[in-house]
Design a protein around this motif. Structure first.
Motif, mmCIF file in Angstrom:
data_model
loop_
_atom_site.group_PDB
_atom_site.id
_atom_site.type_symbol
_atom_site.label_atom_id
_atom_site.label_comp_id
_atom_site.label_asym_id
_atom_site.label_seq_id
_atom_site.Cartn_x
_atom_site.Cartn_y
_atom_site.Cartn_z
ATOM 1 N N ASN A 21 -2.267 9.817 4.725
ATOM 2 C CA ASN A 21 -0.995 9.109 4.871
ATOM 3 C C ASN A 21 -0.044 9.791 5.852
ATOM 4 O O ASN A 21 0.639 9.118 6.629
ATOM 5 C CB ASN A 21 -0.318 9.001 3.492
ATOM 6 C CG ASN A 21 0.754 7.938 3.460
ATOM 7 O OD1 ASN A 21 0.718 6.981 4.208
ATOM 8 N ND2 ASN A 21 1.717 8.110 2.582
ATOM 9 N N THR A 22 0.009 11.119 5.828
ATOM 10 C CA THR A 22 1.015 11.836 6.614
ATOM 11 C C THR A 22 0.498 12.391 7.933
ATOM 12 O O THR A 22 1.300 12.726 8.812
ATOM 13 C CB THR A 22 1.580 13.021 5.799
ATOM 14 O OG1 THR A 22 0.508 13.897 5.424
ATOM 15 C CG2 THR A 22 2.296 12.542 4.555
ATOM 16 N N LEU A 73 0.282 2.394 -0.612
ATOM 17 C CA LEU A 73 0.115 1.835 -1.951
ATOM 18 C C LEU A 73 -0.691 2.774 -2.840
ATOM 19 O O LEU A 73 -0.368 2.979 -4.007
ATOM 20 C CB LEU A 73 -0.567 0.463 -1.869
ATOM 21 C CG LEU A 73 0.293 -0.688 -1.328
ATOM 22 C CD1 LEU A 73 -0.576 -1.900 -1.015
ATOM 23 C CD2 LEU A 73 1.366 -1.068 -2.329
ATOM 24 N N ILE A 74 -1.737 3.371 -2.286
ATOM 25 C CA ILE A 74 -2.557 4.304 -3.047
ATOM 26 C C ILE A 74 -1.756 5.543 -3.427
ATOM 27 O O ILE A 74 -1.820 6.038 -4.555
ATOM 28 C CB ILE A 74 -3.821 4.708 -2.254
ATOM 29 C CG1 ILE A 74 -4.751 3.514 -2.087
ATOM 30 C CG2 ILE A 74 -4.566 5.849 -2.948
ATOM 31 C CD1 ILE A 74 -5.925 3.764 -1.153
ATOM 32 N N THR A 75 -0.935 6.027 -2.482
ATOM 33 C CA THR A 75 -0.198 7.274 -2.700
ATOM 34 C C THR A 75 0.907 7.126 -3.735
ATOM 35 O O THR A 75 1.058 7.957 -4.630
ATOM 36 C CB THR A 75 0.420 7.764 -1.374
ATOM 37 O OG1 THR A 75 -0.633 7.914 -0.419
ATOM 38 C CG2 THR A 75 1.110 9.107 -1.559
ATOM 39 N N THR A 130 -2.119 -2.564 8.069
ATOM 40 C CA THR A 130 -3.187 -2.392 7.073
ATOM 41 C C THR A 130 -3.381 -0.915 6.736
ATOM 42 O O THR A 130 -3.421 -0.540 5.549
ATOM 43 C CB THR A 130 -4.515 -2.981 7.607
ATOM 44 O OG1 THR A 130 -4.322 -4.358 7.909
ATOM 45 C CG2 THR A 130 -5.613 -2.832 6.568
ATOM 46 N N VAL A 131 -3.477 -0.069 7.763
ATOM 47 C CA VAL A 131 -3.661 1.375 7.542
ATOM 48 C C VAL A 131 -2.474 1.949 6.769
ATOM 49 O O VAL A 131 -2.638 2.690 5.805
ATOM 50 C CB VAL A 131 -3.838 2.115 8.891
ATOM 51 C CG1 VAL A 131 -3.821 3.630 8.685
ATOM 52 C CG2 VAL A 131 -5.142 1.694 9.560
ATOM 53 N N PHE A 132 -1.252 1.589 7.190
ATOM 54 C CA PHE A 132 -0.048 2.147 6.582
ATOM 55 C C PHE A 132 0.081 1.751 5.112
ATOM 56 O O PHE A 132 0.304 2.600 4.237
ATOM 57 C CB PHE A 132 1.188 1.688 7.353
ATOM 58 C CG PHE A 132 2.486 2.158 6.751
ATOM 59 C CD1 PHE A 132 2.960 3.430 7.004
ATOM 60 C CD2 PHE A 132 3.230 1.327 5.929
ATOM 61 C CE1 PHE A 132 4.154 3.871 6.454
ATOM 62 C CE2 PHE A 132 4.424 1.758 5.368
ATOM 63 C CZ PHE A 132 4.893 3.032 5.634
ATOM 64 N N TYR A 133 -0.066 0.457 4.836
ATOM 65 C CA TYR A 133 0.184 -0.009 3.477
ATOM 66 C C TYR A 133 -0.939 0.341 2.505
ATOM 67 O O TYR A 133 -0.676 0.586 1.323
ATOM 68 C CB TYR A 133 0.470 -1.509 3.468
ATOM 69 C CG TYR A 133 1.913 -1.799 3.779
ATOM 70 C CD1 TYR A 133 2.894 -1.584 2.827
ATOM 71 C CD2 TYR A 133 2.303 -2.246 5.024
ATOM 72 C CE1 TYR A 133 4.219 -1.823 3.100
ATOM 73 C CE2 TYR A 133 3.629 -2.486 5.319
ATOM 74 C CZ TYR A 133 4.588 -2.271 4.343
ATOM 75 O OH TYR A 133 5.912 -2.496 4.626
ATOM 76 N N VAL A 134 -2.158 0.381 2.966
ATOM 77 C CA VAL A 134 -3.257 0.780 2.069
ATOM 78 C C VAL A 134 -3.042 2.217 1.592
ATOM 79 O O VAL A 134 -3.105 2.510 0.393
ATOM 80 C CB VAL A 134 -4.625 0.630 2.768
ATOM 81 C CG1 VAL A 134 -5.711 1.361 1.979
ATOM 82 C CG2 VAL A 134 -4.994 -0.840 2.909
#
Length: 322
Positions: free
Chosen positions: A284-285, A262-264, A255-259
């Motif tokens: 993200n990074t 996707l936003i980035t 969930t954390v990774f894809y949210v």
């Protein structure tokens, strides 16, 4: 001091260095930001290294899920280490330059690790699907050979796509200012500096983003639909609780990774400010890799149990020596 050379055959400018504008706008808060990011970076390194060491030293964690987790932790360490040290150095100096070679290397590492991580998370979801939906065949299906193939395919896919795409990016002629409005060399801001037709590389880049972000996401989603359906069919509440607990850590990380991903990369950035883009990239990074080992240690009973045993064993050995 920055330098560049103009190509006499056209408008192309050959840059020796780039200027990463990054968080220059925060001025006097740069020292505070340096301290905060240094602490987060050290926690990220220690957390992921602890997870790797714990899995290697604990026979109870020598399972496919934790084999994938070791690879995920390695990719997180590589990703943050390609971004944070340079950012920390730039927060302490006035001239925030980076060589073209270092900039290109950063984009290669960033792309390879990001693409590989998408595949690894999908492999981990498949592992959870097999464990819960086909428990009697789990050891047969998720053999050491299959795990090695899935992991090798993840790294190979990330490398075989990330390397040529970024090679193409840095083969494009660049012109105008060498100032990159970011805190690290990422493909989108570098692409904005190209003074050639970028429609083709943008289209390919979007296809890669869809292939490596949405396709694994859909596979993960499908796996969890089957997992949840199977869990609800279990007769006992205790069985359902245990089944959910084996998936909660992975589901939280996904969930954390894809949210953030996707936003980035997939949400159009029209109307967004440079500051908001920087904060999303920071999440993200830097923030996301720091959260993963915390999630896997605090929300996972097996890892907590292995950590407790390791601490007790170390304490017992220390007392015996004394």
């Amino acid at each position: 001091m920055t330098s560049s050379k103009s190509d006499p055959g056209g408008n192309q400018t050959i840059f020796d260095v780039f200027v990463l504008v990054g968080f220059s706008y925060v001025n006097e808060l740069q020292i505070l930001l340096f301290v905060v990011l240094l602490v987060i970076y050290l926690l990220t390194l220690m957390g992921n290294l602890l997870v790797i060491l714990l899995i290697k030293l604990s026979p109870s964690l020598h399972t496919p899920m934790y084999f994938f987790l070791v690879n995920l932790s390695v990719s997180e360490i590589c990703l943050t280490s390609s971004v944070v040290p340079q950012l920390l150095a730039h927060l302490l100096v006035e001239e925030k330059t980076i060589s073209t070679a270092a900039c290109a290397a950063g984009t290669y590492v960033n792309a390879i690790m990001g693409l590989t991580e998408c595949c690894l998370l999908a492999a981990m979801a498949y592992d959870r699907y097999v464990a819960i939906c086909h428990p009697l065949r789990y050891t047969t299906i998720m053999s050491g050979r299959v795990c090695a193939l899935l992991t090798g395919a993840s790294w190979a896919a990330g490398t075989s796509v990330g390397v040529p795409l970024n090679t193409w990016l840095f083969s494009l002629p660049l012109c105008g200012s060498n100032r990159i409005h970011h805190f690290f060399c990422d493909a989108p801001p570098v692409l904005k500096m190209a003074c050639a037709d970028t429609s083709m590389i943008k289209a390919v880049g979007r296809m890669v983003a869809v292939l490596f972000t949405l396709c694994p996401f859909l596979l993960i989603l499908l796996s969890y639909v089957r997992i949840i359906s199977t869990i609800f069919k279990l007769p006992s509440a205790e069985g359902r609780r245990k089944a959910f607990s084996t998936c909660s850590s992975h589901l939280t990380v996904v969930t954390v990774f894809y949210v953030t991903d996707l936003i980035t990369y997939l949400v159009p950035n029209t109307g967004s400010t440079t500051e908001s883009d920087l904060l999303i990239s920071l999440l993200n990074t830097i923030i996301s890799p720091a959260l993963n080992p915390i999630i896997y240690t605090l929300r996972n009973k097996e890892v907590k149990g292995a950590l407790r045993k390791s601490v007790q064993k170390s304490s017992f050995s220390h007392h015996r020596r004394n």
